[in-house]
Design a protein around this motif. Structure first.
Motif, PDB file in Angstrom:
ATOM      1  N   SER A 281       0.976  11.518   1.999  1.00 52.96           N
ATOM      2  CA  SER A 281      -0.511  10.819   1.418  1.00 52.96           C
ATOM      3  C   SER A 281      -0.065   9.976  -0.050  1.00 52.96           C
TER       4      SER A 281
ATOM      5  N   ASP B 227      -0.495   6.408  -0.602  1.00 51.40           N
ATOM      6  CA  ASP B 227      -1.727   5.710  -0.705  1.00 51.40           C
ATOM      7  C   ASP B 227      -2.228   5.935  -1.959  1.00 51.40           C
ATOM      8  N   SER B 228      -1.453   6.779  -2.873  1.00 52.43           N
ATOM      9  CA  SER B 228      -1.855   6.875  -4.422  1.00 52.43           C
ATOM     10  C   SER B 228      -1.508   5.751  -5.287  1.00 52.43           C
TER      11      SER B 228
END
Length: 253
Positions: free
Chosen positions: A209, A212-213
Protein backbone atom coordinates in the motif's frame (compact mmCIF):
# COMPACT_ATOMS: atom_id res chain seq x y z
CA UNK A 1 96.59 28.50 10.30
CA UNK A 2 95.35 31.66 12.04
CA UNK A 3 98.30 31.49 14.48
CA UNK A 4 100.67 31.36 11.50
CA UNK A 5 99.13 34.50 9.96
CA UNK A 6 99.12 36.24 13.32
CA UNK A 7 102.86 35.64 13.68
CA UNK A 8 103.49 37.08 10.21
CA UNK A 9 101.45 40.16 11.07
CA UNK A 10 103.43 40.69 14.25
CA UNK A 11 106.74 40.40 12.36
CA UNK A 12 105.57 42.85 9.71
CA UNK A 13 104.51 45.37 12.32
CA UNK A 14 107.81 44.93 14.13
CA UNK A 15 109.61 45.64 10.84
CA UNK A 16 107.35 48.66 10.11
CA UNK A 17 106.13 47.05 6.90
CA UNK A 18 102.63 48.43 7.30
CA UNK A 19 101.55 48.01 3.65
CA UNK A 20 102.40 44.35 3.61
CA UNK A 21 100.68 44.03 6.95
CA UNK A 22 97.46 45.36 5.44
CA UNK A 23 97.67 42.89 2.58
CA UNK A 24 98.14 40.00 4.95
CA UNK A 25 95.27 41.23 7.16
CA UNK A 26 93.04 41.52 4.11
CA UNK A 27 94.06 38.03 3.03
CA UNK A 28 93.09 36.69 6.43
CA UNK A 29 89.67 38.34 6.19
CA UNK A 30 89.14 36.94 2.69
CA UNK A 31 90.09 33.46 3.88
CA UNK A 32 87.70 33.72 6.83
CA UNK A 33 84.88 34.89 4.55
CA UNK A 34 85.60 32.11 2.07
CA UNK A 35 85.58 29.61 4.92
CA UNK A 36 82.23 30.90 6.15
CA UNK A 37 80.76 30.78 2.65
CA UNK A 38 81.98 27.23 2.14
CA UNK A 39 80.52 26.19 5.50
CA UNK A 40 77.21 27.83 4.61
CA UNK A 41 77.19 26.15 1.20
CA UNK A 42 77.83 22.75 2.79
CA UNK A 43 75.15 23.38 5.40
CA UNK A 44 72.65 24.52 2.76
CA UNK A 45 73.43 21.50 0.59
CA UNK A 46 72.91 19.18 3.57
CA UNK A 47 69.69 20.97 4.48
CA UNK A 48 68.49 20.74 0.90
CA UNK A 49 69.17 16.99 0.79
CA UNK A 50 67.35 16.54 4.10
CA UNK A 51 64.38 18.58 2.87
CA UNK A 52 64.22 16.63 -0.38
CA UNK A 53 64.42 13.35 1.50
CA UNK A 54 61.59 14.42 3.83
CA UNK A 55 59.54 15.59 0.86
CA UNK A 56 60.05 12.24 -0.86
CA UNK A 57 58.88 10.45 2.28
CA UNK A 58 55.79 12.66 2.46
CA UNK A 59 55.01 12.15 -1.23
CA UNK A 60 55.22 8.37 -0.91
CA UNK A 61 52.87 8.49 2.08
CA UNK A 62 50.47 10.89 0.38
CA UNK A 63 50.35 8.72 -2.72
CA UNK A 64 49.40 5.67 -0.65
CA UNK A 65 46.72 7.65 1.18
CA UNK A 66 45.13 9.09 -1.95
CA UNK A 67 45.25 5.77 -3.81
CA UNK A 68 43.34 4.20 -0.91
CA UNK A 69 40.90 7.12 -0.87
CA UNK A 70 40.35 6.69 -4.60
CA UNK A 71 39.41 3.03 -4.12
CA UNK A 72 37.01 4.00 -1.34
CA UNK A 73 35.40 6.66 -3.51
CA UNK A 74 34.97 4.23 -6.41
CA UNK A 75 33.19 1.78 -4.12
CA UNK A 76 31.05 4.55 -2.64
CA UNK A 77 30.00 5.77 -6.09
CA UNK A 78 28.97 2.22 -6.98
CA UNK A 79 26.90 1.91 -3.78
CA UNK A 80 25.25 5.27 -4.36
CA UNK A 81 24.41 4.32 -7.95
CA UNK A 82 22.89 1.05 -6.74
CA UNK A 83 20.82 2.95 -4.17
CA UNK A 84 19.29 5.47 -6.55
CA UNK A 85 18.81 2.82 -9.23
CA UNK A 86 16.76 0.86 -6.71
CA UNK A 87 14.87 4.00 -5.77
CA UNK A 88 14.01 4.63 -9.43
CA UNK A 89 12.74 1.07 -9.69
CA UNK A 90 10.50 1.70 -6.68
CA UNK A 91 9.26 4.89 -8.34
CA UNK A 92 8.17 2.86 -11.36
CA UNK A 93 6.01 0.74 -9.09
CA UNK A 94 4.14 3.85 -7.90
CA UNK A 95 2.81 4.40 -11.41
CA UNK A 96 -0.90 3.59 -11.40
CA UNK A 97 -0.54 1.79 -14.75
CA UNK A 98 2.44 -0.31 -13.65
CA UNK A 99 2.11 -3.92 -12.61
CA UNK A 100 2.68 -4.05 -8.84
CA UNK A 101 5.64 -6.09 -7.63
CA UNK A 102 5.38 -9.11 -5.40
CA UNK A 103 5.87 -8.61 -1.68
CA UNK A 104 9.17 -10.44 -1.88
CA UNK A 105 10.52 -8.28 -4.70
CA UNK A 106 9.31 -5.04 -3.15
CA UNK A 107 10.91 -5.95 0.19
CA UNK A 108 14.22 -6.85 -1.43
CA UNK A 109 14.36 -3.59 -3.40
CA UNK A 110 13.46 -1.56 -0.32
CA UNK A 111 16.13 -3.26 1.77
CA UNK A 112 18.91 -3.01 -0.82
CA UNK A 113 18.10 0.65 -1.54
CA UNK A 114 17.74 2.08 1.96
CA UNK A 115 19.77 -0.20 4.23
CA UNK A 116 23.14 1.36 3.38
CA UNK A 117 24.15 4.83 4.49
CA UNK A 118 26.59 6.84 2.36
CA UNK A 119 29.72 8.38 3.86
CA UNK A 120 33.11 9.03 2.28
CA UNK A 121 35.91 8.49 4.78
CA UNK A 122 39.20 9.36 3.05
CA UNK A 123 42.62 8.42 4.40
CA UNK A 124 43.84 11.84 5.49
CA UNK A 125 45.98 11.11 8.57
CA UNK A 126 49.31 12.06 6.96
CA UNK A 127 47.83 15.11 5.25
CA UNK A 128 46.35 16.32 8.53
CA UNK A 129 49.68 15.76 10.28
CA UNK A 130 51.44 17.82 7.60
CA UNK A 131 48.90 20.63 7.90
CA UNK A 132 48.98 20.67 11.73
CA UNK A 133 52.80 20.61 11.86
CA UNK A 134 53.22 23.19 9.09
CA UNK A 135 55.12 20.74 6.88
CA UNK A 136 52.77 21.21 3.97
CA UNK A 137 54.81 24.28 3.01
CA UNK A 138 57.86 22.03 2.49
CA UNK A 139 56.32 20.52 -0.65
CA UNK A 140 58.16 22.14 -3.54
CA UNK A 141 55.23 22.01 -6.00
CA UNK A 142 52.96 25.03 -5.30
CA UNK A 143 50.11 23.56 -7.35
CA UNK A 144 50.19 20.39 -5.26
CA UNK A 145 50.10 22.44 -2.06
CA UNK A 146 47.03 24.32 -3.33
CA UNK A 147 45.27 21.09 -4.33
CA UNK A 148 45.93 19.51 -0.94
CA UNK A 149 44.68 22.59 0.89
CA UNK A 150 41.53 22.70 -1.24
CA UNK A 151 41.01 18.97 -0.67
CA UNK A 152 40.32 19.53 3.04
CA UNK A 153 37.59 22.13 2.39
CA UNK A 154 36.12 19.98 -0.39
CA UNK A 155 35.77 17.05 2.01
CA UNK A 156 33.78 19.31 4.35
CA UNK A 157 31.39 20.13 1.49
CA UNK A 158 31.05 16.43 0.73
CA UNK A 159 30.13 15.69 4.33
CA UNK A 160 27.39 18.32 4.30
CA UNK A 161 25.96 16.81 1.11
CA UNK A 162 26.09 13.33 2.63
CA UNK A 163 24.26 14.61 5.70
CA UNK A 164 21.49 15.92 3.42
CA UNK A 165 21.34 12.56 1.65
CA UNK A 166 21.11 10.83 5.01
CA UNK A 167 18.17 13.06 5.96
CA UNK A 168 16.30 12.09 2.78
CA UNK A 169 17.01 8.41 3.46
CA UNK A 170 15.72 8.71 7.02
CA UNK A 171 12.51 10.35 5.79
CA UNK A 172 11.74 7.19 3.81
CA UNK A 173 12.63 4.94 6.72
CA UNK A 174 10.55 7.01 9.13
CA UNK A 175 7.42 5.82 7.36
CA UNK A 176 8.08 2.40 8.87
CA UNK A 177 8.04 3.79 12.41
CA UNK A 178 4.24 3.96 12.28
CA UNK A 179 1.60 1.26 12.64
CA UNK A 180 0.81 1.38 8.93
CA UNK A 181 3.83 -0.52 7.57
CA UNK A 182 6.07 -3.36 8.68
CA UNK A 183 9.84 -3.47 8.84
CA UNK A 184 9.62 -7.12 9.88
CA UNK A 185 8.04 -7.95 6.54
CA UNK A 186 10.94 -6.32 4.72
CA UNK A 187 13.52 -8.19 6.81
CA UNK A 188 11.80 -11.54 6.33
CA UNK A 189 11.06 -11.17 2.62
CA UNK A 190 14.56 -9.80 1.94
CA UNK A 191 16.01 -12.85 3.71
CA UNK A 192 17.93 -11.00 6.42
CA UNK A 193 15.87 -11.85 9.53
CA UNK A 194 18.01 -14.88 10.36
CA UNK A 195 21.31 -12.99 10.01
CA UNK A 196 19.89 -10.26 12.27
CA UNK A 197 18.88 -12.87 14.82
CA UNK A 198 15.17 -12.01 14.62
CA UNK A 199 12.55 -14.59 15.60
CA UNK A 200 10.45 -15.98 12.76
CA UNK A 201 6.78 -15.12 12.46
CA UNK A 202 4.10 -16.79 10.39
CA UNK A 203 2.10 -13.60 9.84
CA UNK A 204 3.47 -10.88 7.56
CA UNK A 205 1.85 -7.55 6.87
CA UNK A 206 1.95 -6.23 3.34
CA UNK A 207 3.76 -3.00 2.53
CA UNK A 208 2.43 -2.73 -1.02
CA UNK A 209 0.00 0.00 0.00
CA UNK A 210 3.05 2.26 0.22
CA UNK A 211 2.95 2.43 -3.56
CA UNK A 212 -0.32 4.37 -3.29
CA UNK A 213 1.14 6.90 -0.83
CA UNK A 214 2.00 10.29 -2.29
CA UNK A 215 4.19 11.00 0.75
CA UNK A 216 6.20 7.85 0.07
CA UNK A 217 6.54 8.74 -3.60
CA UNK A 218 7.72 12.27 -2.76
CA UNK A 219 10.25 11.00 -0.25
CA UNK A 220 11.65 8.51 -2.76
CA UNK A 221 11.85 11.27 -5.38
CA UNK A 222 13.78 13.53 -3.00
CA UNK A 223 16.11 10.63 -2.22
CA UNK A 224 16.74 10.05 -5.93
CA UNK A 225 17.44 13.73 -6.62
CA UNK A 226 19.79 14.04 -3.65
CA UNK A 227 21.61 10.80 -4.52
CA UNK A 228 22.08 11.90 -8.10
CA UNK A 229 23.36 15.33 -7.02
CA UNK A 230 25.75 13.68 -4.56
CA UNK A 231 27.33 11.73 -7.40
CA UNK A 232 27.33 14.27 -10.21
CA UNK A 233 28.02 17.48 -8.30
CA UNK A 234 30.27 16.12 -5.56
CA UNK A 235 31.69 12.60 -6.01
CA UNK A 236 32.70 12.82 -9.66
CA UNK A 237 34.44 16.22 -9.32
CA UNK A 238 36.11 14.80 -6.21
CA UNK A 239 37.38 11.87 -8.26
CA UNK A 240 38.87 14.36 -10.72
CA UNK A 241 40.61 16.13 -7.83
CA UNK A 242 41.98 12.79 -6.65
CA UNK A 243 43.38 12.00 -10.08
CA UNK A 244 44.95 15.46 -10.34
CA UNK A 245 46.61 15.15 -6.93
CA UNK A 246 48.01 11.71 -7.75
CA UNK A 247 49.31 13.03 -11.08
CA UNK A 248 51.04 15.97 -9.36
CA UNK A 249 52.65 13.61 -6.87
CA UNK A 250 53.96 11.41 -9.67
CA UNK A 251 55.32 14.41 -11.57
CA UNK A 252 57.43 15.39 -8.57
CA UNK A 253 58.67 11.84 -8.08
Amino acid sequence: MLRFFRKIRQNLLAENKFTKYLFYALGEIILVVIGILIALAINNANQKRLTEKNEETYLIGLKEEFQTSKLKLKELIAVNQSNYTGAKQILKYTNANAMPPSEDLFSKVLYSTFSTDIAFNPNNSLLQEMINSGNLKNLSNPELRIQLTNWVSTIEDIRRQEEELGIQRIKVLDMFRTNNYSLRTIFEKAGVSESLGLPNTEITESNLSLLDSKEFENNVLMFIITSYATEEVHYRPLMQDLDKILKLIDIKK
